[in-house]
Design a protein around this motif. Structure first.
Motif, PDB file in Angstrom:
ATOM      1  N   UNK A 321      -5.600  12.768  -8.259  1.00 56.97           N
ATOM      2  CA  UNK A 321      -4.452  12.064  -7.722  1.00 56.97           C
ATOM      3  C   UNK A 321      -3.231  12.972  -7.766  1.00 56.97           C
ATOM      4  N   UNK A 322      -2.417  12.897  -6.713  1.00 67.48           N
ATOM      5  CA  UNK A 322      -1.147  13.619  -6.730  1.00 67.48           C
ATOM      6  C   UNK A 322      -0.143  12.728  -7.443  1.00 67.48           C
ATOM      7  N   UNK A 323       0.094  13.079  -8.713  1.00 62.11           N
ATOM      8  CA  UNK A 323       0.994  12.249  -9.511  1.00 62.11           C
ATOM      9  C   UNK A 323       2.430  12.507  -9.069  1.00 62.11           C
ATOM     10  N   UNK A 324       3.175  11.448  -8.934  1.00 54.52           N
ATOM     11  CA  UNK A 324       4.589  11.617  -8.606  1.00 54.52           C
ATOM     12  C   UNK A 324       4.917  11.307  -7.153  1.00 54.52           C
ATOM     13  N   UNK A 325       3.881  11.111  -6.332  1.00 51.52           N
ATOM     14  CA  UNK A 325       4.165  10.725  -4.948  1.00 51.52           C
ATOM     15  C   UNK A 325       3.347   9.486  -4.588  1.00 51.52           C
ATOM     16  N   UNK A 326       3.846   8.750  -3.616  1.00 48.78           N
ATOM     17  CA  UNK A 326       3.132   7.589  -3.088  1.00 48.78           C
ATOM     18  C   UNK A 326       3.227   7.640  -1.578  1.00 48.78           C
ATOM     19  N   UNK A 327       2.217   7.088  -0.927  1.00 54.41           N
ATOM     20  CA  UNK A 327       2.264   6.989   0.527  1.00 54.41           C
ATOM     21  C   UNK A 327       2.587   5.540   0.879  1.00 54.41           C
ATOM     22  N   UNK A 328       3.308   5.372   1.971  1.00 54.44           N
ATOM     23  CA  UNK A 328       3.685   4.026   2.378  1.00 54.44           C
ATOM     24  C   UNK A 328       2.834   3.609   3.566  1.00 54.44           C
ATOM     25  N   UNK A 329       2.084   2.526   3.375  1.00 53.37           N
ATOM     26  CA  UNK A 329       1.254   2.017   4.464  1.00 53.37           C
ATOM     27  C   UNK A 329       2.177   1.443   5.538  1.00 53.37           C
ATOM     28  N   UNK A 330       2.185   2.003   6.727  1.00 50.57           N
ATOM     29  CA  UNK A 330       3.158   1.589   7.736  1.00 50.57           C
ATOM     30  C   UNK A 330       2.935   0.154   8.229  1.00 50.57           C
ATOM     31  N   UNK A 331       1.772  -0.402   7.927  1.00 49.92           N
ATOM     32  CA  UNK A 331       1.497  -1.739   8.416  1.00 49.92           C
ATOM     33  C   UNK A 331       2.183  -2.789   7.558  1.00 49.92           C
ATOM     34  N   UNK A 332       2.223  -2.547   6.256  1.00 49.74           N
ATOM     35  CA  UNK A 332       2.789  -3.578   5.380  1.00 49.74           C
ATOM     36  C   UNK A 332       3.739  -3.008   4.328  1.00 49.74           C
ATOM     37  N   UNK A 333       4.088  -1.761   4.474  1.00 50.53           N
ATOM     38  CA  UNK A 333       5.035  -1.078   3.582  1.00 50.53           C
ATOM     39  C   UNK A 333       4.552  -1.008   2.136  1.00 50.53           C
ATOM     40  N   UNK A 334       3.265  -1.243   1.900  1.00 49.00           N
ATOM     41  CA  UNK A 334       2.745  -1.121   0.549  1.00 49.00           C
ATOM     42  C   UNK A 334       2.694   0.340   0.137  1.00 49.00           C
TER      43      UNK A 334
END
Length: 823
Positions: A321-334
RNA sequence: GCCUGGGUGGCGGAAUGGUAGACGCAAGAGACUUAAAAUCUCUCGAGGAUUACCUCGUGCGGGUUCGAGUCCCGCCCCAGGCACCA
């Protein structure tokens, strides 16, 4: 059949027909039995067409560039031209021994400068159209062959030729944009009804088109210290302020994923980047990743792993896992975690995926291993639970209940994604760092310091083609990734200037315009010549054009092309690509070069194993011809299995064919009254002709045997005898020549009388309750009622029906074939 | 794993849904021959009755059909291709 009637009527016009078999690489071993099988088949086919009045083009030649000749040259210090010539001559001698009816006056070879002049010319046209470019990306490098390889030349991760493990190596390469033709290479397969579906599947599969969506995911940083600060900001005075400042400037980026299942976007619970993905190194460089060391370690491991290592681990999915980053699901902003894992390939799609563990097996496996959430978003609504095509969307509010297909488009649209096509097919690495290949018609400008400026390539003017291979003393590749040509000063350094067409023209050093240039030292791969050779076969001695207009108009396409399946995904894709390109620039009239393609099956050794030097079970055609004669050899190979089937060599069966031909020799003694079986000759003419057309040579020969058996038993007329010889002619030309010379016979295909094919009497099979019980004879085409009444006279009917006092429920009559009594 | 192609006597192999095993090889018996080879004749899927009859039989299990090697569904095995293709 009807199109064959052209021999009637206008005698002077003959319909052209192009019968081609895949030309051979002239190895030192000579022809093997596999060659004998294809070449005999195409020869029989060509002879038959000729006898039917076609103007048959049936050429051959040699694909004589390639590594074995070069390796021989390295070992023995002889120029490959010499060994190639020797081997080709031996091949031709064998072909003539086999009575293959090629046009021997027009044999040509890819290594002939007059041939490769046009290979170079085609390259120039590709370059001009932007379809040839230089690349420095890592390519497959075979350390043993010391050359770069195209993806097509790999077997797994091994060199297809020598079996060495290939490495990725950045090397300057010429690459052809075959991917630009990918859609046409797939779609135009539909215009080839005479190709077998499974071959077309093989090509589709190889090109590997998939349609999907590209969707952007926002990447946000989520520093560990953020949560630290939030938790402790109350207590840790002075510390929070600086962190807040840093957060405002925090890292933000995005990456694009490719998916064929945009409908499942709501079920995405993590994303994966290929370890080689550019973004990963950028994140590391900018110090965004908290577990930097772990990530670097994983990337290094991936680099060192070969495909073999990976699969030996049972393809277990591992990642970090790349610790320290998150991706934002463009469909629901999760916000979902981002991983790197080697199950995502850098060179397919975008090198990044959204992972939907609920609806993808690989993602599920990975999610279970790393305890990532699994979120179902599709529900099967079909009664048949195995039918996954009837899925609808759930858990998405906005799109609930939409079908899979609708959802793909709607969701892609909503998140401003793009609908795109992706291919497994890669551009074609079209350069080898070897001596024995076509030189490129390319020179490079030279920098002031004397080094080559690879950014300034120029095409060599047409008037200077062919760029000939120089004679050299050492053929050994340099091993540094350069061809041996790179060391040949007289070849590499050339004076000249760039003309008005922006092409290179050489001139004398003393000429005012003269500047020094350096020639391209790479050569083309062996596939180059074979990608268009059949077109040169139209007109091999033409020294002003590739081929004349008249010739290409006469033979615009190959009517039937015979060869091995092993070429289905390389030669046949490359060849179709070049032909399509030549169509685009107006050189050829069709979009596809090969109208009908047929693949040959293997000739195996005794016992059904492959013939190989190691097993010492190779059958040499020369030996068989010497012992049994050409005709026996040809006919046995044709008889042992259908053309496309493979089967094992059997020396005993071979002598059966000798018996057959010996009996044919003495059939003459039986000439007298016509055969009692008046249909035999016509039936045989029909059957043999049709079977040749279908390449069912084994059953064609069996029909000739049936006819021979019949004629031996019941005699035959002179007319029948001559027709029999004509039918035999394409299979056994030597026997035909010998036996026909007494009769001044025309070499034409005999015609049959359709009315004579069928007997007046037919045998009707009697089935009672679905079981065969016997047969009876009746006149052909009798009405059903008559058949039934005749049936009722039969003993067999009495035995099973009448005497048993059974009343049949139904009697089914199949005209001229069978009656079935249902009880 | 996915995509193709295939599975029929001792062997190579034939069979547009309509007499399974054409044709050939091998094997066995016989003829010819001093003998062998070659050649010719007959037999040749299995089992049983042994006159000409019956039963079983095309990888396995189901199904459709008057009738299935052939078509459909589900398996098994073999060969080839692709192979973490998102």
């Amino acid at each position: 059949m009807n199109q064959d009637n052209n021999q009637k009527g206008n005698k002077s016009y003959k319909k052209p027909y192009y019968v081609l078999d895949m030309f051979s690489y002239p190895s030192g071993e000579g022809l093997h039995m596999g060659h004998v099988k294809v070449y005999t088949a195409s020869d029989i086919y060509a002879r038959h067409k000729r006898m039917k009045g076609y103007e048959v083009l049936h050429p051959t030649g040699f694909d004589s560039f390639g590594l074995p000749a070069e390796q021989y040259a390295i070992k023995n210090k002889v120029n490959p031209t010499i060994s190639t010539k020797k081997n080709s001559d031996n091949f031709l001698r064998q072909m003539k021994d086999l009575k293959l009816s090629y046009d021997y006056d027009n044999v040509t070879s890819t290594t002939d400068p007059e041939f490769y002049k046009w290979t170079q010319w085609i390259f120039k046209q590709l370059y001009k159209k932007g379809l040839a470019y230089q690349s420095h990306e890592p390519i497959n490098w075979c350390p043993s062959c010391k050359t770069g390889l195209a993806n097509e030349d790999l077997e797994g991760n091994l060199c297809e030729r020598c079996g060495s493990v290939v490495e990725k190596r950045p090397l300057r390469q010429w690459v052809l944009k075959i991917t630009e033709y990918a859609d046409r290479l797939i779609d135009d397969l539909d215009t080839l009804p005479e190709w077998k579906d499974w071959i077309k599947d093989l090509q589709r599969n190889w090109i590997g088109r998939s349609e999907g969506s590209e969707i952007d995911f926002k990447l946000v940083s989520q520093r560990k210290d953020l949560s630290f600060v939030e938790r402790d900001s109350i207590g840790l005075v002075g510390y929070g302020t600086s962190i807040e400042t840093e957060l405002k400037n925090s890292y933000e980026n995005k990456f694009t994923i490719f998916t064929t299942r945009a409908d499942t976007l709501f079920g995405c619970t993590y994303t994966v980047l290929a370890p080689e993905h550019n973004l990963v190194s950028e994140l590391i460089k900018n110090n965004i990743i908290d577990n930097r060391d772990e990530v670097l370690k994983y990337i290094a491991e991936t680099k060192n792993k070969t495909d073999i290592d990976r699969s030996s681990e049972g393809k277990e999915k591992r990642g970090v896992r790349l610790e320290g980053v998150l991706a934002v699901n463009p469909a629901n902003q999760e916000e979902v975690p981002v991983y790197i894992a080697d199950y995502v390939l850098p060179d397919y799609g975008t090198g990044a995926i959204m992972a939907v563990p609920a609806h993808d097996g690989r993602d599920r496996e990975f999610a279970e291993k790393y305890n990532i959430a699994i979120k179902e978003v599709m529900q099967n609504v079909s009664d048949d639970k195995t039918d996954s095509s009837e899925e609808v969307l759930i858990n998405s509010e906005e799109f609930d209940g939409l079908s899979s297909e609708d959802a793909k488009n709607k969701i892609t649209e909503k998140v401003k994604g793009k609908v795109v096509k992706k291919y497994k097919l890669r551009d074609w690495v079209f350069a080898r760092q070897r001596y024995w290949g076509e030189p490129f018609p390319i020179v490079f400008a030279v920098n002031e310091d004397g080094s080559t400026d690879y950014n300034k390539p120029y095409l060599v003017s047409d008037v200077e083609l062919p760029v000939k291979l120089p004679l050299v003393e050492s053929y050994e590749p340099t091993g540094t990734g350069e061809s041996p040509l790179a060391d040949i000063e007289e070849f590499i350094n050339i004076y000249g200037y760039i003309d008005d067409n922006n092409e290179f023209l050489s001139c004398d050093k003393t000429d005012k315009r003269a500047k020094i240039f350096k020639r391209e030292s790479n050569t083309m791969p062996q596939w180059a010549g074979s990608s268009w050779y059949w077109l040169r076969f139209l007109d091999p001695h033409n020294n002003t054009e590739m081929f004349s207009r008249e010739r290409i108009e006469k033979y615009p396409e190959v009517d039937i092309y015979l060869g091995g399946v092993e070429h289905a995904t390389r030669h046949l894709i490359y060849g179709r690509f070049w032909y399509k390109f030549l169509y685009d620039i107006g050189i050829v009239p069709n979009i596809e070069p090969f109208k009908r393609l047929e693949t040959v099956g293997l000739v195996l050794g005794e016992g059904g194993v492959k013939m190989s030097k190691r097993l010492g079970n190779i059958i040499n055609p020369d030996d068989i011809i010497r012992e049994y004669g050409v005709d026996v050899t040809r006919m046995y190979v044709m008889f042992m299995s259908p053309f496309d089937g493979s089967s094992a060599w059997n020396a005993k069966s071979l002598s059966g064919m000798k018996r057959f031909l010996d009996r044919v020799q003495s059939l003459k003694n039986k000439i007298g009254n016509p055969c009692k079986n008046v249909n035999m000759m016509d039936q045989t003419i029909k059957k043999v002709g049709e079977d040749i057309e279908l390449l069912k040579f084994n059953t064609a020969i069996s029909q000739l045997m049936i006819a021979l058996n019949e004629f031996e038993e019941n005699g035959l007329s002179l007319d029948e005898y001559q027709k029999f010889l004509q039918l035999l002619a394409p299979f056994a030309p030597v026997t035909f020549e010998k036996l026909s010379k007494d009769y001044n016979m025309e070499e034409s295909w005999p015609e049959y009388d359709i009315n004579k094919i069928e007997n007046n009497q037919v045998t009707i099979a009697v089935q009672i309750a679905g079981k065969m019980r016997g047969t009876f004879e009746i006149d052909r085409d009798k009405e059903d009622e008559e058949v039934v009444s005749k049936l009722k006279e039969q003993d067999i009917y009495n035995k099973y029906i009448t005497s048993q006092n059974i009343e049949p429920k139904k009697i089914i009559v199949v005209r001229n074939k069978i009656v079935n009594v249902v009880i």
